[in-house]
Scaffold this motif. Structure first.
Motif, PDB file in Angstrom:
ATOM      1  N   THR A 163       0.652  -0.753  -0.138  1.00  0.00           N
ATOM      2  CA  THR A 163      -0.012   0.200   0.160  1.00  0.00           C
ATOM      3  C   THR A 163       0.714   1.315  -0.108  1.00  0.00           C
ATOM      4  N   GLN A 164       2.368   0.811   0.641  1.00  0.00           N
ATOM      5  CA  GLN A 164       2.792   2.138   0.242  1.00  0.00           C
ATOM      6  C   GLN A 164       4.244   1.826  -0.249  1.00  0.00           C
ATOM      7  N   THR A 165       4.038   1.359  -1.742  1.00  0.00           N
ATOM      8  CA  THR A 165       4.983   0.885  -2.345  1.00  0.00           C
ATOM      9  C   THR A 165       5.577   2.454  -3.075  1.00  0.00           C
ATOM     10  N   PHE A 166       4.836   3.733  -3.938  1.00  0.00           N
ATOM     11  CA  PHE A 166       4.618   4.102  -4.768  1.00  0.00           C
ATOM     12  C   PHE A 166       4.823   5.368  -4.150  1.00  0.00           C
ATOM     13  N   GLN A 167       4.653   5.903  -2.828  1.00  0.00           N
ATOM     14  CA  GLN A 167       4.560   6.886  -2.403  1.00  0.00           C
ATOM     15  C   GLN A 167       5.197   7.582  -1.173  1.00  0.00           C
ATOM     16  N   ASN A 168       4.997   8.205  -0.899  1.00  0.00           N
ATOM     17  CA  ASN A 168       6.257   9.275  -0.337  1.00  0.00           C
ATOM     18  C   ASN A 168       5.336   9.710   1.417  1.00  0.00           C
ATOM     19  N   SER A 169       5.617   8.913   1.996  1.00  0.00           N
ATOM     20  CA  SER A 169       4.905   8.898   3.352  1.00  0.00           C
ATOM     21  C   SER A 169       5.623   8.097   3.982  1.00  0.00           C
ATOM     22  N   GLU A 170       5.142   9.238   5.687  1.00  0.00           N
ATOM     23  CA  GLU A 170       5.955   8.477   6.794  1.00  0.00           C
ATOM     24  C   GLU A 170       5.081   6.618   6.809  1.00  0.00           C
ATOM     25  N   VAL A 171       6.421   5.985   7.651  1.00  0.00           N
ATOM     26  CA  VAL A 171       5.991   4.619   7.939  1.00  0.00           C
ATOM     27  C   VAL A 171       6.074   5.136   9.908  1.00  0.00           C
ATOM     28  N   PRO A 172       4.366   5.037  10.076  1.00  0.00           N
ATOM     29  CA  PRO A 172       4.803   4.990  11.591  1.00  0.00           C
ATOM     30  C   PRO A 172       4.833   4.292  12.925  1.00  0.00           C
ATOM     31  N   VAL A 173       5.208   2.490  12.289  1.00  0.00           N
ATOM     32  CA  VAL A 173       5.718   1.550  13.532  1.00  0.00           C
ATOM     33  C   VAL A 173       7.475   2.308  12.971  1.00  0.00           C
ATOM     34  N   PHE A 174       8.136   2.633  12.341  1.00  0.00           N
ATOM     35  CA  PHE A 174       9.680   3.385  12.065  1.00  0.00           C
ATOM     36  C   PHE A 174       9.631   4.215  13.074  1.00  0.00           C
ATOM     37  N   THR A 175       8.936   5.134  12.619  1.00  0.00           N
ATOM     38  CA  THR A 175       9.060   6.931  13.704  1.00  0.00           C
ATOM     39  C   THR A 175       8.614   6.173  15.122  1.00  0.00           C
ATOM     40  N   GLU A 176       7.711   5.895  15.844  1.00  0.00           N
ATOM     41  CA  GLU A 176       7.587   4.980  16.755  1.00  0.00           C
ATOM     42  C   GLU A 176       8.482   4.540  17.345  1.00  0.00           C
ATOM     43  N   SER A 177       9.337   3.551  16.947  1.00  0.00           N
ATOM     44  CA  SER A 177       9.568   2.781  17.798  1.00  0.00           C
ATOM     45  C   SER A 177      11.292   3.700  17.896  1.00  0.00           C
ATOM     46  N   TRP A 178      11.184   4.725  16.768  1.00  0.00           N
ATOM     47  CA  TRP A 178      12.852   5.397  17.238  1.00  0.00           C
ATOM     48  C   TRP A 178      12.847   6.227  17.717  1.00  0.00           C
ATOM     49  N   TYR A 179      11.519   7.049  18.552  1.00  0.00           N
ATOM     50  CA  TYR A 179      11.053   7.605  19.617  1.00  0.00           C
ATOM     51  C   TYR A 179      11.218   7.413  20.818  1.00  0.00           C
ATOM     52  N   THR A 180      10.768   5.697  20.804  1.00  0.00           N
ATOM     53  CA  THR A 180      10.202   5.218  22.117  1.00  0.00           C
ATOM     54  C   THR A 180      12.675   4.450  22.294  1.00  0.00           C
ATOM     55  N   ALA A 181      12.992   4.076  21.353  1.00  0.00           N
ATOM     56  CA  ALA A 181      14.258   3.628  21.514  1.00  0.00           C
ATOM     57  C   ALA A 181      15.097   4.657  21.757  1.00  0.00           C
ATOM     58  N   ARG A 182      15.065   5.813  21.858  1.00  0.00           N
ATOM     59  CA  ARG A 182      15.967   7.330  22.344  1.00  0.00           C
ATOM     60  C   ARG A 182      15.288   8.196  23.531  1.00  0.00           C
ATOM     61  N   GLU A 183      13.892   7.520  23.666  1.00  0.00           N
ATOM     62  CA  GLU A 183      13.255   7.772  25.893  1.00  0.00           C
ATOM     63  C   GLU A 183      13.528   7.332  26.112  1.00  0.00           C
ATOM     64  N   THR A 184      13.935   5.684  25.885  1.00  0.00           N
ATOM     65  CA  THR A 184      13.753   4.887  26.608  1.00  0.00           C
ATOM     66  C   THR A 184      15.652   4.970  27.008  1.00  0.00           C
ATOM     67  N   ALA A 185      16.666   5.119  26.672  1.00  0.00           N
ATOM     68  CA  ALA A 185      18.354   4.970  26.239  1.00  0.00           C
ATOM     69  C   ALA A 185      18.182   6.679  27.333  1.00  0.00           C
ATOM     70  N   LEU A 186      17.426   8.321  26.978  1.00  0.00           N
ATOM     71  CA  LEU A 186      17.655   8.922  27.919  1.00  0.00           C
ATOM     72  C   LEU A 186      17.182   9.328  29.285  1.00  0.00           C
ATOM     73  N   VAL A 187      15.892   7.731  29.758  1.00  0.00           N
ATOM     74  CA  VAL A 187      15.150   8.154  30.988  1.00  0.00           C
ATOM     75  C   VAL A 187      16.330   6.600  31.491  1.00  0.00           C
ATOM     76  N   ARG A 188      17.179   6.091  31.019  1.00  0.00           N
ATOM     77  CA  ARG A 188      17.688   5.475  32.143  1.00  0.00           C
ATOM     78  C   ARG A 188      18.988   5.531  32.558  1.00  0.00           C
ATOM     79  N   MET A 189      19.388   7.019  30.778  1.00  0.00           N
ATOM     80  CA  MET A 189      20.589   7.702  31.794  1.00  0.00           C
ATOM     81  C   MET A 189      20.119   8.345  32.571  1.00  0.00           C
ATOM     82  N   GLN A 190      19.073   8.804  32.819  1.00  0.00           N
ATOM     83  CA  GLN A 190      18.457   9.857  34.272  1.00  0.00           C
ATOM     84  C   GLN A 190      18.717   9.377  35.581  1.00  0.00           C
ATOM     85  N   SER A 191      18.068   8.160  35.225  1.00  0.00           N
ATOM     86  CA  SER A 191      17.826   7.595  36.513  1.00  0.00           C
ATOM     87  C   SER A 191      19.316   6.849  37.326  1.00  0.00           C
ATOM     88  N   LYS A 192      20.357   7.062  36.352  1.00  0.00           N
ATOM     89  CA  LYS A 192      21.109   6.807  37.297  1.00  0.00           C
ATOM     90  C   LYS A 192      22.278   7.886  37.279  1.00  0.00           C
TER      91      LYS A 192
END
Length: 153
Positions: free
Chosen positions: A53-82
């Motif tokens: 459905t997204q083959t010839f469309q220039n659109s964002e893939v929400p699962v990638f964006t959400e995963s990226w933000y979640t991973a970055r936020e998790t690393a920052l939260v772990r740093m803050q807890s230390k």
């Protein structure tokens, strides 16, 4: 002797430049720890239907964006807890490193790192006065060397 020790009585560790370390100690801030947080996150594969459905469309893939933000936020939260666990009141020199594909296909890794500092009112009188301007360092006999040497020379 013994005044410049970590809370547990051992030596302190820090990644700040010597000039920054001197300036912070002169103002009563003591390095308490190197805080870090890491997160390796697997991004789920898309189904064939989602891909088509997204083959010839220039659109964002929400699962990638959400995963990226979640991973970055998790690393920052772990740093803050230390940082909070060590009793640090301030974090300087925060760096974020991102690596893709090291842990396999569709996996990202985030590493957050920073220096924790604690306020100590008894520290400033222990630090001697020094002129750390470039001109003063060039005129002095002090030689600053780096452990990182060029492999050619």
């Amino acid at each position: 002797p013994g005044a410049l020790r970590a809370r547990d009585g051992g030596p302190f560790v820090n990644t700040a430049a010597p000039v920054v370390l001197y300036q912070m100690c002169k103002r009563g801030w003591f390095p308490s720890n190197i805080a870090y947080g890491a997160c390796v996150y697997h991004i789920p594969h898309r189904t064939m239907r989602q891909s088509l459905t997204q083959t010839f469309q220039n659109s964002e893939v929400p699962v990638f964006t959400e995963s990226w933000y979640t991973a970055r936020e998790t690393a920052l939260v772990r740093m803050q807890s230390k940082v909070e666990a060590s009793g640090s009141e301030l974090v300087l020199g925060i760096g974020m490193e991102e690596t893709v594909g090291v842990h396999g296909e569709h996996a990202i890794e985030f590493l957050a790192q920073g220096d924790g500092w604690t306020r100590r009112d008894d520290l400033a009188p222990l630090v001697p006065e020094a002129d750390l301007t470039v001109a003063a360092l060039m005129n002095s006999e002090l030689k600053i060397t780096s452990p990182y040497r060029n492999s050619r020379g």
